[in-house]
Design a protein around this motif. Structure first.
Motif, PDB file in Angstrom:
ATOM      1  N   GLU A 228       0.819  -1.272  -0.058  1.00  0.00           N
ATOM      2  CA  GLU A 228      -0.108  -0.169   0.131  1.00  0.00           C
ATOM      3  C   GLU A 228       0.783   1.259  -0.128  1.00  0.00           C
ATOM      4  OE1 GLU A 228      -2.103  -3.225   2.314  1.00  0.00           O
ATOM      5  OE2 GLU A 228      -0.199  -2.404   2.062  1.00  0.00           O
ATOM      6  N   SER A 229       0.391   2.444  -0.622  1.00  0.00           N
ATOM      7  CA  SER A 229       1.000   3.820  -0.693  1.00  0.00           C
ATOM      8  C   SER A 229       0.964   4.315   0.574  1.00  0.00           C
ATOM      9  CB  SER A 229       0.797   4.215  -1.955  1.00  0.00           C
ATOM     10  OG  SER A 229      -0.772   4.682  -1.899  1.00  0.00           O
ATOM     11  N   ALA A 230      -0.211   4.106   1.305  1.00  0.00           N
ATOM     12  CA  ALA A 230      -0.427   4.983   2.740  1.00  0.00           C
ATOM     13  C   ALA A 230      -1.186   3.721   3.425  1.00  0.00           C
ATOM     14  CB  ALA A 230      -1.198   5.975   2.268  1.00  0.00           C
ATOM     15  N   LEU A 231      -0.982   4.188   4.990  1.00  0.00           N
ATOM     16  CA  LEU A 231      -1.530   3.590   5.956  1.00  0.00           C
ATOM     17  C   LEU A 231      -3.037   3.472   5.955  1.00  0.00           C
ATOM     18  CD1 LEU A 231      -0.339   1.696   8.199  1.00  0.00           C
ATOM     19  CD2 LEU A 231      -0.713   3.485   9.907  1.00  0.00           C
ATOM     20  N   GLY A 232      -3.644   4.582   5.416  1.00  0.00           N
ATOM     21  CA  GLY A 232      -5.106   4.563   5.375  1.00  0.00           C
ATOM     22  C   GLY A 232      -5.542   3.608   4.315  1.00  0.00           C
ATOM     23  N   GLU A 233      -4.846   2.933   3.456  1.00  0.00           N
ATOM     24  CA  GLU A 233      -5.332   1.887   2.554  1.00  0.00           C
ATOM     25  C   GLU A 233      -5.378   0.597   3.180  1.00  0.00           C
ATOM     26  OE1 GLU A 233      -2.900   2.187  -0.999  1.00  0.00           O
ATOM     27  OE2 GLU A 233      -3.575   4.317  -1.213  1.00  0.00           O
ATOM     28  N   CYS A 234      -4.745   0.220   4.313  1.00  0.00           N
ATOM     29  CA  CYS A 234      -4.725  -0.971   4.897  1.00  0.00           C
ATOM     30  C   CYS A 234      -6.134  -1.071   5.682  1.00  0.00           C
ATOM     31  CB  CYS A 234      -3.690  -1.193   5.904  1.00  0.00           C
ATOM     32  SG  CYS A 234      -1.798  -0.678   5.279  1.00  0.00           S
ATOM     33  N   LYS A 235      -6.412  -2.445   5.907  1.00  0.00           N
ATOM     34  CA  LYS A 235      -7.705  -2.705   6.691  1.00  0.00           C
ATOM     35  C   LYS A 235      -7.140  -2.390   8.356  1.00  0.00           C
ATOM     36  CE  LYS A 235      -9.339  -6.483   3.974  1.00  0.00           C
ATOM     37  NZ  LYS A 235      -9.498  -7.783   3.916  1.00  0.00           N
ATOM     38  N   HIS A 236      -8.212  -1.541   8.876  1.00  0.00           N
ATOM     39  CA  HIS A 236      -8.094  -1.174  10.225  1.00  0.00           C
ATOM     40  C   HIS A 236      -9.340  -1.462  11.085  1.00  0.00           C
ATOM     41  CE1 HIS A 236      -5.236   1.392   8.273  1.00  0.00           C
ATOM     42  NE2 HIS A 236      -4.393   1.219   9.193  1.00  0.00           N
ATOM     43  N   VAL A 237      -9.087  -1.799  12.409  1.00  0.00           N
ATOM     44  CA  VAL A 237      -9.919  -1.979  13.414  1.00  0.00           C
ATOM     45  C   VAL A 237      -9.682  -1.200  14.715  1.00  0.00           C
ATOM     46  CG1 VAL A 237     -11.130  -3.445  14.914  1.00  0.00           C
ATOM     47  CG2 VAL A 237     -10.596  -4.420  12.736  1.00  0.00           C
ATOM     48  N   ILE A 238     -10.675  -0.292  15.058  1.00  0.00           N
ATOM     49  CA  ILE A 238     -10.369   0.441  16.243  1.00  0.00           C
ATOM     50  C   ILE A 238     -10.609  -0.139  17.584  1.00  0.00           C
ATOM     51  CG2 ILE A 238     -12.429   1.993  16.008  1.00  0.00           C
ATOM     52  CD1 ILE A 238     -10.488   4.323  17.150  1.00  0.00           C
ATOM     53  N   GLN A 239     -10.197  -0.503  18.510  1.00  0.00           N
ATOM     54  CA  GLN A 239     -10.447  -1.434  19.457  1.00  0.00           C
ATOM     55  C   GLN A 239      -9.968  -0.637  20.820  1.00  0.00           C
ATOM     56  OE1 GLN A 239      -9.132  -5.433  18.586  1.00  0.00           O
ATOM     57  NE2 GLN A 239      -8.508  -5.808  20.948  1.00  0.00           N
ATOM     58  N   ARG A 240     -10.798  -1.296  22.026  1.00  0.00           N
ATOM     59  CA  ARG A 240     -10.350  -0.933  23.315  1.00  0.00           C
ATOM     60  C   ARG A 240      -8.808  -1.397  23.526  1.00  0.00           C
ATOM     61  NH1 ARG A 240     -13.741   1.458  26.641  1.00  0.00           N
ATOM     62  NH2 ARG A 240     -15.697   1.492  26.089  1.00  0.00           N
ATOM     63  N   PRO A 241      -8.185  -1.018  24.800  1.00  0.00           N
ATOM     64  CA  PRO A 241      -6.785  -1.012  24.864  1.00  0.00           C
ATOM     65  C   PRO A 241      -6.370  -2.456  24.485  1.00  0.00           C
ATOM     66  CG  PRO A 241      -8.063  -0.532  26.904  1.00  0.00           C
ATOM     67  CD  PRO A 241      -8.869  -0.444  25.900  1.00  0.00           C
ATOM     68  N   THR A 242      -5.421  -2.525  23.734  1.00  0.00           N
ATOM     69  CA  THR A 242      -4.766  -4.030  23.647  1.00  0.00           C
ATOM     70  C   THR A 242      -3.176  -3.958  24.242  1.00  0.00           C
ATOM     71  OG1 THR A 242      -3.505  -3.179  21.346  1.00  0.00           O
ATOM     72  CG2 THR A 242      -5.892  -4.343  21.194  1.00  0.00           C
TER      73      THR A 242
END
Length: 446
Positions: free
Chosen positions: A302-316
């Motif tokens: 990917e050319s930018a991190l925003g193109e990757c798949k993401h999950v926002i999660q409580r503290p890992t």
């Protein structure tokens, strides 16, 4: 005991000229010094081409008004020289002259002249709450959709007047009265297609010096570039190319960790996006006090991190730290290896084509090949560019270790770009195998 002291005084016999009775040294009645005495110049002995030379000689720009008795009659006698300048001479006293008979000039017709340089050049300044730092002077990089202000000002030389702001999106400048010798222009919600370009201030005033005349003077030019905000950053390191990975969400930067606990693929994307080369190291460590954070899943291409798949999660309680090889601000593109091609430099969030100021790219080529660890240049040529709205003009001595250390100017449509072939590419061009990154000569033993 008496001591004799001999005092020697050396006097200049060179003639000189001046404007007196006006404002400053760029307006007034013309007087010429000849053999230690000053004389006035008759109106019939001086024309517009003579005035062009005189204003230039006095470093006062160009003539605005030329009129007899504009600054009074004067008390000095008239000289006998009629000036016959071509308009290209460096000094009025080097022009051809004719000798006029005495007492043939009407008293009260002494030459009065106003040059454009009577006005001090106005200043231009820039401010924005979201300015992004840049290496280039008089050029400002701001985030898109942010406000910025251009302020025009001048010294309190004359009362009143107005400023005209020249802008890139309109052929007609914006006029505003000078309030306390300044005027400010607010540009809201900056956009690339409208606000990116050159700005300058023109100050104009109807000034009563000899008579009411319109005087104008223009400031230096400043350039504004608009850049979209990054959606990734590395914090806590020594440069913007190493540190803990963070992404913004709902107005707050949050730490990032790879889903599979292997941050190398994600690191490749981050280094690429930040123009920081390739990842030297990528580690996952425990985080503290992270209420919400990102888990990312990147392929590495990917050319930018925003193109990757993401999950926002409580503290890992995990976060990734990356060290990139960069920053790199130069590259060679459209060649058959990384050591040949068109020179590009990273500036204001974009890769821009580069051309040498004097159209001799050899010194610049030495710097590029050295910085890219590609040996020295085999060839360096300048060719025509197409569709290059903004590009960089560089001026290198050849001894710099990075292209950014050379003198640079951002230019609009110069139409030329540089192509470079470095030694490493030349040496390995006929080999079937891919060359190692750095050519090392054989070691002679014994």
């Amino acid at each position: 005991m008496l001591t004799a002291v001999i005092l020697m005084v050396l006097c200049s016999t060179a003639d000189s000229v001046r404007l007196v009775g006006g404002v400053g040294s760029c307006s007034g009645r013309l007087e010429v010094e000849t053999r230690y005495s000053w004389t006035t110049v008759c109106e019939t002995d001086f024309d517009w081409r003579d005035a062009v030379v005189l204003c230039g000689e006095l470093n006062c720009g160009t003539p605005v008004t030329l009129q007899g008795a504009l600054f009074g009659k004067g008390k000095r006698p008239f000289g006998l020289r009629e000036f016959q300048c071509e308009g290209t001479e460096k000094s009025i006293l080097t022009c051809n002259t004719l000798t006029r008979e005495e007492n043939t000039c009407i008293h009260g017709k002494a030459v009065g002249l106003i040059c454009s340089g009577v006005l001090v050049k106005p200043s231009i300044s820039f401010s924005s709450p979201k300015t992004i730092s840049t290496y280039f002077p008089k050029q400002h990089v701001i985030e898109s959709d942010s406000d910025f202000t251009i302020t025009c000002s001048t010294l309190p030389q004359f009362q009143g007047g107005s400023f005209k702001l020249k802008v890139p999106w309109n052929n007609e400048p914006y006029t505003q009265h000078a309030d306390n010798h300044l005027a400010s222009y607010l540009c809201p919600e900056a956009e690339n297609m409208y606000h990116e370009g050159n700005y300058s201030c023109i100050y104009e005033n109807h000034v009563n010096i000899g008579r009411n005349v319109l005087l104008t003077s223009e400031s230096e030019t400043h350039t504004v570039f608009i850049q979209g905000p990054y959606d990734v950053r590395l914090v806590g390191g020594s440069t913007h190319c190493n540190g803990t990975v963070e992404m913004p969400k709902r107005g707050r930067w949050r730490k990032v960790s790879a889903m599979d606990m292997d941050p190398l693929k994600q690191a490749a994307v981050v280094c690429r996006q930040l123009n920081c080369g390739y990842p030297v190291s990528a580690t996952t460590a425990r985080a503290t006090d992270e209420t919400w954070q990102f888990l990312s899943n990147c392929s590495g291409s990917e050319s930018a991190l925003g193109e990757c798949k993401h999950v926002i999660q409580r503290p890992t309680y995990f976060t990734d730290t990356v060290v990139c090889s960069g920053p790199h601000n130069v590259r060679l593109v459209n060649g058959n290896s990384r050591c040949n091609g068109t020179v590009e430099m990273f500036h204001t969030g974009q890769w821009r084509k580069v051309s040498a100021m004097g159209k001799d790219p050899r010194k610049q080529a030495y710097v590029v090949c050295r910085q890219l660890d590609c040996g020295y240049p085999v060839s360096a040529t300048t060719v025509k560019a197409v569709d290059e709205k903004w590009q960089i003009l560089s001026n290198c001595s050849g001894s710099e270790y990075e292209l950014i250390k050379c003198e640079h100017v951002i230019a609009h449509r110069t139409g030329f770009i540089d192509k470079v072939v470095c030694l490493e590419d030349f040496f390995f061009s006929s080999m079937a195998e891919s060359p190692p990154r750095r050519f090392r000569p054989p070691i002679v033993v014994g």
